[in-house]
Design a protein around this motif. Structure first.
Motif, mmCIF file in Angstrom:
data_model
loop_
_atom_site.group_PDB
_atom_site.id
_atom_site.type_symbol
_atom_site.label_atom_id
_atom_site.label_comp_id
_atom_site.label_asym_id
_atom_site.label_seq_id
_atom_site.Cartn_x
_atom_site.Cartn_y
_atom_site.Cartn_z
ATOM 1 N N TRP A 23 5.221 38.217 -26.142
ATOM 2 C CA TRP A 23 4.339 39.401 -26.069
ATOM 3 C C TRP A 23 3.405 39.550 -27.305
ATOM 4 N N GLY A 24 4.207 38.920 -28.354
ATOM 5 C CA GLY A 24 3.499 38.936 -29.552
ATOM 6 C C GLY A 24 2.065 37.955 -29.702
ATOM 7 N N CYS A 25 2.313 36.965 -28.946
ATOM 8 C CA CYS A 25 0.985 36.003 -28.591
ATOM 9 C C CYS A 25 0.071 36.958 -27.949
ATOM 10 N N ALA A 26 0.384 37.611 -26.704
ATOM 11 C CA ALA A 26 -0.525 38.370 -26.038
ATOM 12 C C ALA A 26 -1.478 39.588 -27.060
ATOM 13 N N THR A 27 -0.503 39.921 -27.839
ATOM 14 C CA THR A 27 -1.103 41.238 -28.575
ATOM 15 C C THR A 27 -1.597 40.690 -29.670
ATOM 16 N N LEU A 28 -1.654 39.712 -30.090
ATOM 17 C CA LEU A 28 -2.585 38.897 -31.166
ATOM 18 C C LEU A 28 -3.711 38.423 -30.755
ATOM 19 N N ILE A 29 -3.745 38.118 -29.385
ATOM 20 C CA ILE A 29 -5.002 37.712 -28.899
ATOM 21 C C ILE A 29 -6.120 39.051 -28.721
ATOM 22 N N VAL A 30 -5.413 40.038 -28.066
ATOM 23 C CA VAL A 30 -6.123 41.087 -27.960
ATOM 24 C C VAL A 30 -6.527 42.111 -29.209
ATOM 25 N N VAL A 31 -5.737 41.899 -30.152
ATOM 26 C CA VAL A 31 -6.012 42.592 -31.473
ATOM 27 C C VAL A 31 -7.271 41.773 -32.266
ATOM 28 N N VAL A 32 -7.126 40.484 -32.361
ATOM 29 C CA VAL A 32 -8.333 39.877 -32.960
ATOM 30 C C VAL A 32 -9.869 39.818 -32.117
ATOM 31 N N THR A 33 -9.499 39.637 -30.857
ATOM 32 C CA THR A 33 -10.844 39.751 -30.035
ATOM 33 C C THR A 33 -11.392 41.217 -30.490
ATOM 34 N N ALA A 34 -10.494 42.134 -30.164
ATOM 35 C CA ALA A 34 -11.116 43.687 -30.445
ATOM 36 C C ALA A 34 -11.710 43.749 -31.973
ATOM 37 N N ALA A 35 -11.267 43.024 -32.842
ATOM 38 C CA ALA A 35 -11.872 43.072 -34.243
ATOM 39 C C ALA A 35 -13.051 42.385 -34.229
ATOM 40 N N VAL A 36 -13.462 41.187 -33.503
ATOM 41 C CA VAL A 36 -14.667 40.796 -33.466
ATOM 42 C C VAL A 36 -15.767 41.424 -32.656
ATOM 43 N N LEU A 37 -15.238 42.337 -32.115
ATOM 44 C CA LEU A 37 -16.469 43.442 -31.233
ATOM 45 C C LEU A 37 -16.886 44.436 -32.288
ATOM 46 N N CYS A 38 -16.221 44.418 -33.298
ATOM 47 C CA CYS A 38 -16.641 45.301 -34.734
ATOM 48 C C CYS A 38 -17.741 44.911 -35.363
ATOM 49 N N VAL A 39 -17.921 43.525 -35.169
ATOM 50 C CA VAL A 39 -19.221 42.935 -35.889
ATOM 51 C C VAL A 39 -20.575 43.096 -34.964
ATOM 52 N N PRO A 40 -21.627 44.096 -35.754
ATOM 53 C CA PRO A 40 -22.694 44.313 -34.872
ATOM 54 C C PRO A 40 -23.463 43.205 -34.400
ATOM 55 N N ASP A 41 -23.394 41.932 -35.112
ATOM 56 C CA ASP A 41 -24.232 40.813 -34.287
ATOM 57 C C ASP A 41 -23.416 40.321 -33.118
ATOM 58 N N VAL A 42 -22.231 40.302 -33.039
ATOM 59 C CA VAL A 42 -21.688 40.130 -32.033
ATOM 60 C C VAL A 42 -22.062 40.953 -30.674
ATOM 61 N N ARG A 43 -22.147 42.120 -30.938
ATOM 62 C CA ARG A 43 -22.517 42.954 -29.935
ATOM 63 C C ARG A 43 -24.102 42.937 -29.501
ATOM 64 N N ASN A 44 -24.807 42.712 -30.646
ATOM 65 C CA ASN A 44 -26.474 42.921 -30.546
ATOM 66 C C ASN A 44 -27.182 41.669 -30.186
ATOM 67 N N LEU A 45 -26.272 40.728 -30.335
ATOM 68 C CA LEU A 45 -27.235 39.296 -30.196
ATOM 69 C C LEU A 45 -27.480 38.904 -28.705
ATOM 70 N N ARG A 46 -28.965 39.094 -28.478
ATOM 71 C CA ARG A 46 -29.437 38.970 -27.076
ATOM 72 C C ARG A 46 -29.995 37.515 -26.718
ATOM 73 N N ARG A 47 -30.141 37.150 -25.630
ATOM 74 C CA ARG A 47 -30.460 35.825 -24.833
ATOM 75 C C ARG A 47 -32.151 36.035 -25.191
ATOM 76 N N ARG A 48 -32.495 34.826 -25.425
ATOM 77 C CA ARG A 48 -34.141 34.658 -25.572
ATOM 78 C C ARG A 48 -34.482 33.656 -24.684
ATOM 79 N N THR A 49 -35.830 33.865 -24.044
ATOM 80 C CA THR A 49 -36.180 33.014 -22.956
ATOM 81 C C THR A 49 -36.875 31.720 -23.555
ATOM 82 N N LYS A 50 -37.036 31.808 -24.762
ATOM 83 C CA LYS A 50 -37.635 30.380 -25.670
ATOM 84 C C LYS A 50 -36.983 30.753 -27.040
#
Length: 374
Positions: A326-353
């Motif tokens: 359960w600690g393993c599962a919780t750790l994955i959820v916590v660190v992944t949620a933390a990454v979503l707090c980085v604006p560039d992770v949320r905002n980087l968009r695909r470019r066609t070129k």
């Protein structure tokens, strides 16, 4: 023996990335294949002679790990620099599908060959395969790749790659995936077989679950040949959350049918993240720094795996297997949620070129460029 292979993977990938960003990358790949060929051929001779000693096997395993450490950054840099435009993500998906399919099929084939002809001859066949692969890579046409001029030395190249890496906040997500990779490795390598032994019927059901994971990776790569999420890293990071499910399933533990479904979904999610991540690297990193950034990425992604697997046993003793899972599962959820707090992770968009930093024109529809683009 396992440490003999993993130690070079911790020592040499950064050097391998710096080396690969200098000469044509396929030459580094050929040299790495040659080293692996020699190590496997010598290993085969020792096994067939019946006189193999532990120190000899450890040395040859370390040589193979060194070849792997140089090969991986060169390969990723070569692949990332070889595709262009809107079909890049599809190319990465096909590449990963082939790699995952080969891993699943290769393990089965290797087991069958060991049973049929013995481990010594299997090692000899592996050496021959490395020789063939290196010979074919020697004739790769790399005229499309711009020539790179040598930098100011190995240390200067490493520093330049590090600046490129830390200057892009979205790349810091490697720290999150390093933890997720380590936790998943500990659960799969240590806790999974124990839970299977005690609750699922032994090694057979656990092998079936791992087979479903492999099938999931192939299907996930196939899916990514069609799905092109607009927000690359947001979609990819959301696909890391399911990596917590196997640990949670083992903690319950769920029936083998449910575990197989969970492992299949996890494999699919891993590939969705992997293709999105490779597409972001291809889109944002200048061509002459691809192998160095890939090396830092790869080093960060696997760096904690040996430590996590070593600590899995003491963690089970201290907290109990269920709590550790359960600690393993919780750790994955916590660190992944933390990454979503980085604006560039949320905002980087695909470019066609590709953007100008990568040596290609910028698309008119490029929105919300991330910080740190050169």
């Amino acid at each position: 023996m396992a440490a003999s292979h993993t130690l070079p993977l911790g020592l040499f990938p950064l050097i391998g990335g710096a080396v690969a960003d200098r000469p044509p990358r396929h030459r580094v790949m050929v040299a790495a294949n040659a080293l692996s060929c020699v190590s496997q051929a010598a290993f085969a001779v020792l096994v067939l002679s019946g006189e193999a000693q532990l120190w000899q096997m450890m040395l040859l395993t370390a040589l193979g790990g060194t070849g792997h450490a140089f090969f991986s950054p060169a390969t990723e840099g070569m692949l990332l620099s070889s595709v262009q435009g809107e079909q890049a993500s599809r190319a990465f998906a096909v590449f990963r599908m082939a790699m995952q399919g080969a891993a699943v099929g290769g393990a089965a084939l290797g087991g069958a060959m060991v049973a049929a002809i013995g481990p010594g001859w299997v090692l000899a066949a592996d050496a021959a395969a490395f020789a063939i692969a290196g010979s074919m890579r020697a004739f790769l046409d790399v005229r499309h790749v711009p020539e790179r001029t040598p930098g100011g030395g190995m240390l200067a190249d490493l520093r330049e790659g590090w600046r490129e890496f830390v200057g892009r906040p979205w790349l810091w997500g490697v720290a999150q995936f390093s933890i997720a990779n380590a936790v998943v490795a500990a659960a799969d390598a240590v806790y999974g077989p124990l839970v299977a032994r005690d609750h699922l019927g032994g090694a057979g059901p656990w092998g079936l679950a791992l087979g479903f994971f492999g099938a999931g990776t192939v299907v996930g790569a196939l899916l990514m040949t069609r799905w092109k999420p607009r927000r690359l890293l947001l979609a990819g990071t959301l696909c890391v959350f399911p990596l917590a499910l196997p640990s949670a399933a083992l903690a319950v533990p769920v029936p083998i049918t449910v575990l197989c479904a969970v492992m299949f979904l996890t494999g699919l999610s891993v590939e969705a993240f992997g293709v999105s991540w490779m597409t972001a690297l291809h889109q944002e990193i200048p061509e002459n720094k691809l192998s160095r950034v890939a090396a830092y990425d790869w080093f960060g992604s696997v760096g904690l795996v040996p430590l996590a697997t070593a600590l899995a046993g003491p963690a089970e003793t201290a907290f109990g297997r269920t709590s550790a899972l359960w600690g393993c599962a919780t750790l994955i959820v916590v660190v992944t949620a933390a990454v979503l707090c980085v604006p560039d992770v949320r905002n980087l968009r695909r470019r066609t070129k590709q953007v100008a930093a990568a040596g290609r024109p910028e698309s008119a529809d490029a929105e919300s460029p991330v910080r740190g683009l050169g």
